[in-house]
Design a protein around this motif. Structure first.
Motif, short mmCIF file in Angstrom:
data_model
loop_
_atom_site.label_atom_id
_atom_site.label_comp_id
_atom_site.label_asym_id
_atom_site.label_seq_id
_atom_site.Cartn_x
_atom_site.Cartn_y
_atom_site.Cartn_z
N PRO A 29 80.53 -49.89 12.93
CA PRO A 29 79.39 -49.39 13.61
C PRO A 29 79.63 -47.80 14.68
N LEU A 30 81.02 -47.68 14.50
CA LEU A 30 80.54 -45.98 15.54
C LEU A 30 80.52 -45.12 13.89
N ASP A 31 80.78 -45.14 13.18
CA ASP A 31 80.85 -44.62 11.90
C ASP A 31 79.37 -44.65 11.54
N LEU A 32 78.52 -45.63 11.82
CA LEU A 32 77.06 -45.73 11.25
C LEU A 32 76.05 -45.03 12.58
N VAL A 33 76.68 -45.19 13.47
CA VAL A 33 75.55 -44.43 14.44
C VAL A 33 75.94 -42.87 14.86
N LYS A 34 77.01 -42.65 14.54
CA LYS A 34 77.90 -41.28 14.46
C LYS A 34 76.68 -40.61 12.77
N THR A 35 76.49 -41.24 11.67
CA THR A 35 75.39 -40.78 10.76
C THR A 35 74.21 -41.30 11.29
N ARG A 36 73.46 -40.96 11.83
CA ARG A 36 71.54 -41.94 12.56
C ARG A 36 71.91 -40.52 13.70
N LEU A 37 72.77 -40.09 14.39
CA LEU A 37 72.81 -39.38 14.92
C LEU A 37 72.53 -37.37 14.28
#
Length: 285
Positions: A29-37
């Motif tokens: 989940p942290l990787d997904l949020v990082k990519t979206r940001l």
């Protein structure tokens, strides 16, 4: 078969793969949020309202429910299971040649970490490209194999290695810096802590410190890599110019919090699990 399975480098590969699997599942989940940001930069106007980590996380949950936070976990697994295995087996093999007499020195640690990451990064880059596209939400690939085939057919095989330079500029220094700080910090621990039952926890703490420092230093390269892999025709220098022109220096640090959390926790957990497993099977990591 028994001889090959008994090979130390293969054991290191298996230990590394298992440690990477555990950490990927927990911190996807942290990787997904990082990519979206990071990819939000492409659609935002300069001066528009700041979008933070929590707002992106809540947006993903509202749109795709809680499981949406694990979007991209399939390519993450496809990349991580062999990728971390390749990394640790390469690290182990290199260490046998560079540092046979114990803990590596600072320069040796940088060379070990950077060399292992170069090999793993180049081999697994096509899956990394697909993983980034899964997470950004702009592509509707049905599977990892389907995504690889689609990219080859529509953009050519070279597209699977887009962002190679930015990826190496991010991952090689990160790994070198991480291994240097981690090995030196761990070596400085008192002997009674190293030999106590709390040694894995102490090693995990050393990994957290090393991960934070390495993540912050390499964050700009991560932002550039994401832009190159998501935008089909953008090259590394074009991405650098675009980010700086549109968003200034702070644009290179978008997504730093979730990335630092994820990379730090993943690296610390992967190294702790790897070292415990190697010790369990009687090998010095």
């Amino acid at each position: 078969m028994e001889l090959s399975l008994a090979h130390p480098a293969l054991k290191a590969f298996m230990c590394g793969s298992l440690s990477g699997t555990c950490s990927t599942l927990l911190f996807q989940p942290l990787d997904l949020v990082k990519t979206r940001l990071q990819t939000l930069q492409s659609s935002m106007q300069p001066g528009s309202g700041r979008v933070g980590m929590m707002s992106v996380l809540l947006s993903v949950v509202r749109k795709d429910n809680l499981l949406g936070l694990w979007k991209g976990v399939s390519p993450s697994f496809v990349r991580t299971i062999p990728g971390v295995g390749i990394y640790f087996s390469t690290y182990y093999s290199l260490k046998q040649h560079l540092s046979q007499d114990g803990s590596p020195g600072a320069l040796q640690a940088v060379l070990l970490g950077g060399g292992a990451r170069t090999v793993a990064g180049v081999v697994m880059l096509p899956v990394t490209v697909v993983k980034t596209r899964f997470e950004c939400g702009r592509y509707s690939y049905a599977s990892v194999i389907g995504a690889l085939r689609s990219v080859c057919q529509t953009e050519g095989p070279a597209a699977l290695f887009s962002g190679l330079m930015a990826t190496l500029l991010r991952d090689v220094p990160f790994s070198g810096i991480y291994v240097m700080f981690y090995s030196q910090t761990k070596a400085s621990l008192p002997k009674d802590i190293k030999e106590s039952p709390s040694a894995p926890l102490a090693n995990f703490g050393c990994g957290l410190l090393a991960g934070v420092l390495a993540s912050l230093i390499t964050q700009p390269a991560d932002v550039v890599k994401t832009h190159v892999q998501v935008n089909q025709k953008m090259r590394t220098m074009e991405a650098i110019k675009y980010i700086f022109t549109e968003h200034g220096v702070q644009g290179f640090f978008r997504g730093a919090v979730p990335r630092s959390l994820r990379r730090t926790m993943m690296a610390a957990m992967a190294w702790t699990v790897y070292e415990q497993m190697m010790a369990h099977i009687g090998l010095k990591s």
